[in-house]
Design a protein around this motif. Structure first.
Motif, short mmCIF file in Angstrom:
data_model
loop_
_atom_site.label_atom_id
_atom_site.label_comp_id
_atom_site.label_asym_id
_atom_site.label_seq_id
_atom_site.Cartn_x
_atom_site.Cartn_y
_atom_site.Cartn_z
N SER A 1 0.84 -1.17 -0.14
CA SER A 1 0.11 -0.14 0.28
C SER A 1 0.85 1.03 0.03
O SER A 1 1.83 1.22 0.20
CB SER A 1 -0.95 -0.20 1.23
OG SER A 1 -1.79 1.08 0.96
N ALA B 1 -8.14 -9.32 5.23
CA ALA B 1 -9.05 -8.47 7.07
C ALA B 1 -8.16 -6.76 5.42
O ALA B 1 -7.08 -6.67 5.39
CB ALA B 1 -7.93 -8.59 7.68
N PRO B 2 -8.88 -5.85 6.49
CA PRO B 2 -8.12 -4.70 5.77
C PRO B 2 -6.64 -4.11 6.60
O PRO B 2 -6.66 -4.74 7.69
CB PRO B 2 -8.91 -3.54 6.87
CG PRO B 2 -10.59 -4.44 6.79
CD PRO B 2 -9.96 -5.44 6.53
N GLY B 3 -5.69 -3.73 5.81
CA GLY B 3 -4.86 -3.21 6.26
C GLY B 3 -3.57 -4.57 6.54
O GLY B 3 -2.17 -4.61 6.74
N TRP C 1 1.42 -6.38 8.35
CA TRP C 1 -0.02 -5.80 8.50
C TRP C 1 0.47 -3.90 8.46
O TRP C 1 1.49 -3.74 8.54
CB TRP C 1 -0.70 -5.23 10.27
CG TRP C 1 -1.15 -7.53 10.24
CD1 TRP C 1 -0.23 -8.33 10.78
CD2 TRP C 1 -2.37 -8.16 10.15
NE1 TRP C 1 -0.86 -9.48 10.06
CE2 TRP C 1 -2.14 -9.04 10.16
CE3 TRP C 1 -3.83 -7.07 9.65
CZ2 TRP C 1 -2.95 -9.98 9.64
CZ3 TRP C 1 -4.34 -7.80 8.96
CH2 TRP C 1 -4.89 -9.52 8.96
N GLU C 2 -0.42 -3.01 7.37
CA GLU C 2 -0.39 -1.97 7.26
C GLU C 2 -0.28 -1.22 9.39
O GLU C 2 1.10 -0.04 8.95
CB GLU C 2 -1.54 -0.84 6.53
CG GLU C 2 -1.11 -1.69 5.30
CD GLU C 2 -2.15 -0.94 4.49
OE1 GLU C 2 -3.25 -0.61 4.63
OE2 GLU C 2 -2.07 -1.57 3.09
N ALA D 1 -4.70 -2.41 12.65
CA ALA D 1 -5.62 -3.70 11.59
C ALA D 1 -5.26 -4.85 11.73
O ALA D 1 -5.73 -5.63 12.08
CB ALA D 1 -4.73 -2.91 10.02
N ASP E 1 -7.11 -5.71 15.61
CA ASP E 1 -8.78 -5.19 14.87
C ASP E 1 -8.89 -7.90 14.54
O ASP E 1 -9.77 -7.45 14.84
CB ASP E 1 -8.91 -4.51 13.97
CG ASP E 1 -9.47 -3.26 14.35
OD1 ASP E 1 -9.79 -3.47 16.02
OD2 ASP E 1 -9.61 -2.47 14.00
N SER F 1 -11.92 -10.07 14.72
CA SER F 1 -12.60 -11.04 14.05
C SER F 1 -12.76 -12.85 14.42
O SER F 1 -13.06 -12.96 15.45
CB SER F 1 -11.73 -11.54 12.98
OG SER F 1 -11.19 -12.23 13.05
#
Length: 194
Positions: free
Chosen positions: A9, A68-70, A100-101, A105, A108, A113
């Motif tokens: 990203s 997943a986001p990130g 992970w970003e 993230a 979470d 989750s």
């Protein structure tokens, strides 16, 4: 082992954004991602009936992580959907290595989750930890950590406690606080190197 890397990203991490928004003459820290290593000692071999519920959760949880986001990257064994066949930390120890970003993230995903169900049931599958089993550290965006690098960070955490080079969720450091250590990452090459 396979180290496929989706495109990194270009968005800076939350901690990078906050450090860049302050007006100062200091250069902004390099864009960083959060690496994590988690080691777990199995109570039984993976093909033992008591571990069947854990094995059944692997594909859905890994698919959730991948989407997943990130999420940036996770270690997988060549020809396998996960890294449970790799044993760089011992014959009865499985490893989970991912990038992970942001720390948020990863948090979470881990605690908000379907992964939480695995966490709740961990005593059914894994031995109780005597030493630190999770280590976090910041890496330059685009860097894929090796298993050897990850195990070194875990050893550092165990030997010296939390620092900007190796920390936990409970004793975390921002990417800006760890910026001096981002250059400690070896060049990305074969992420499968142990």
């Amino acid at each position: 082992m396979t180290a496929s890397v989706p495109p990194a990203s270009s968005a800076p991490s939350a901690s990078s954004r906050s450090s860049r928004s302050s007006a100062s003459s200091a250069p902004a820290p390099p864009a960083a991602h959060l690496a994590q290593l988690n080691v777990s000692t199995l109570l039984h071999p993976l093909d033992h009936p008591s571990l069947a519920p854990f094995v059944e959760m692997l594909d859905p949880v890994n698919a959730a992580a991948d989407g997943a986001p990130g999420f940036v990257w996770r270690l997988v064994e060549d020809g396998a959907p996960d890294a449970t066949g790799l044993r760089p930390a011992g014959e009865d120890v499985i490893v989970n290595l991912s990038v992970w970003e942001t720390q948020e993230a990863l948090w979470d995903f881990a605690y908000r989750s379907g992964h939480l169900e695995v966490m709740r049931r961990r005593r059914e599958f894994f031995a109780r930890h005597v030493a630190s089993h999770l280590v976090l550290w910041w890496v330059p965006a685009g860097h894929i950590p090796t298993v050897g690098e990850a195990l070194e960070r875990l050893a550092e955490l165990r030997a010296h406690g939390p620092s900007p080079r190796a920390f936990t969720f409970a004793s975390s450091y921002t990417a800006a606080e760890s910026a001096a250590h981002l250059q400690d990452a070896p060049p990305t090459g074969n992420a499968a190197a142990v």
